[in-house]
Write an enzyme that holds these catalytic residues in place. Structure first.
Site, PDB file in Angstrom:
ATOM      1  N   HIS A 101      15.050   2.194 -16.189  1.00  0.00           N
ATOM      2  CA  HIS A 101      14.418   3.439 -16.579  1.00  0.00           C
ATOM      3  C   HIS A 101      15.166   4.572 -17.269  1.00  0.00           C
ATOM      4  CE1 HIS A 101      10.437   2.641 -14.880  1.00  0.00           C
ATOM      5  NE2 HIS A 101      10.999   2.107 -14.092  1.00  0.00           N
ATOM      6  N   HIS A 135      17.637  -1.197 -11.504  1.00  0.00           N
ATOM      7  CA  HIS A 135      16.246  -1.059 -12.042  1.00  0.00           C
ATOM      8  C   HIS A 135      15.943   0.369 -12.476  1.00  0.00           C
ATOM      9  CE1 HIS A 135      12.032  -1.405 -13.108  1.00  0.00           C
ATOM     10  NE2 HIS A 135      11.667  -0.474 -12.078  1.00  0.00           N
ATOM     11  N   SER A 176      15.611  -4.540 -16.938  1.00  0.00           N
ATOM     12  CA  SER A 176      16.434  -4.578 -16.054  1.00  0.00           C
ATOM     13  C   SER A 176      16.578  -5.894 -15.300  1.00  0.00           C
ATOM     14  CB  SER A 176      15.915  -3.409 -14.819  1.00  0.00           C
ATOM     15  OG  SER A 176      14.744  -3.694 -14.255  1.00  0.00           O
ATOM     16  N   GLU A 209       6.661   0.023 -17.955  1.00  0.00           N
ATOM     17  CA  GLU A 209       7.435  -1.084 -17.014  1.00  0.00           C
ATOM     18  C   GLU A 209       7.502  -2.536 -17.821  1.00  0.00           C
ATOM     19  OE1 GLU A 209       8.989  -0.806 -14.294  1.00  0.00           O
ATOM     20  OE2 GLU A 209       8.291   1.011 -13.302  1.00  0.00           O
TER      21      GLU A 209
HETATM   22 FE   LIG Z   1      10.052   0.907 -12.206  1.00  0.00          FE
END
Ligand SMILES: [Fe+2]
Length: 305
Positions: free
Chosen positions: A167, A162, A227, A208
């Protein structure tokens, strides 16, 4: 989708210096003593690390590299289908390894020349203000562990997949990186915890779990969606609302389920104009005014009500 009420598994350190990671009862690795021990070993490396020293080097096992390979390969066609072109272009520029778990310094070496961001090691949850303060200095706190091998396409908590695939690819876009940095710098101006939470919630529904219109379709740019193998199949079927800072900053959300309400930007220009501009200008007063507006609109009840 993260299965625990607490985003990251708690990490504690005993008097003798040993570190223990506490997995929830429904965590896929909960009853695998070798996995629990490995998690504690990796968390311990981050806890023993101090800024300025080289980032802890993790000797990943073949099984851990295999998890990374599997997820990288499974996510690739999904990204091509669902990710916004800005994220895809950034991913292609970053060129993360797909055949082995990268060390965090490798991620920094790829990312820093593009947008100036670097990665540092975290054992698990980083206190909100520390996490955001670092974002303001283009520094991303990342865990180094991998999800349990029994379910490579699922994780109940953020893991290095993730943090780096979600990111890291996003932060290789100068435009997404700038918005993220602005959120971090906002935290330095905010004194009240209410204002800090408001900013973190707007971040949640943008960087997010953000989605964006592009060429007549709704694409994803949020790291949490991109992700997550499962979340990418679901976001199109959720309720999509227009960008609305009052709503984004006050809407309750459940981190243990796929996000049922998502906020859709019309364009990257609009995202920058609304969310980016908000992060660049927000102070305690503005956050309080937006919260008061949420009460007026009946989105939340009045404080102390
Ligand atoms: Fe995050």
């Amino acid at each position: 989708m993260f299965e625990e009420g607490q985003l990251y598994s708690p990490v504690t350190q005993h008097d003798d210096g040993t570190v223990e990671v506490h997995l929830s009862d429904n965590h896929p690795g909960r009853n695998d003593p070798a996995y629990v021990a490995r998690r504690s070993e990796i968390a311990g490396a981050a806890m023993a690390w101090t800024r300025g020293e080289p980032i802890p080097h993790i000797d990943y096992t073949d099984a851990e590299h295999e998890i990374w390979r599997t997820v990288s390969h499974e996510l690739t066609p999904k990204h091509e289908k669902y990710a916004h072109s800005e994220y895809l272009a950034a991913k292609h520029a970053l060129r993360l390894p797909t055949e082995h778990v990268p060390q965090l310094h490798e991620v920094s070496e790829l990312l820093e020349p593009i947008t100036g961001w670097t990665y540092v090691a975290a054992p698990g949850l980083v206190p909100l203000r520390d996490f955001y303060g670092d974002l303001g200095a283009r520094t991303f706190n990342s865990t180094q562990y991998l999800r349990h091998g029994s379910q490579p396409l699922y994780t109940p908590e953020p893991d290095i997949i993730h943090e780096v695939i979600g990111h890291g690819n996003q932060l290789a876009s100068p435009r997404f990186a700038r918005i993220t940095e602005a959120a971090g710098q906002a935290s330095l101006r905010l004194e009240t915890e209410e204002a800090m939470k408001f900013v973190a919630d707007v971040f949640w529904f943008s960087m997010e779990f953000g989605i964006m219109r592009e060429h007549g379709e709704v694409k994803a740019y949020g790291a949490g969606i991109l992700s997550s193998y499962g979340e990418m199949d679901e976001y199109a079927h959720m309720e999509h609302r227009d960008l609305d800072l009052v709503d984004m900053g006050t809407l309750n959300y459940d981190i243990t389920a796929y996000q049922p309400v998502l906020f859709c930007a019309d364009s990257l220009d609009q995202l920058e104009g609304v969310v980016g501009e908000f992060f660049e200008t927000v102070d305690d007063d503005l956050a309080a005014r937006l919260r008061a507006e949420a009460v007026e609109r009946g989105l939340v009840s009045a404080p102390d009500a």
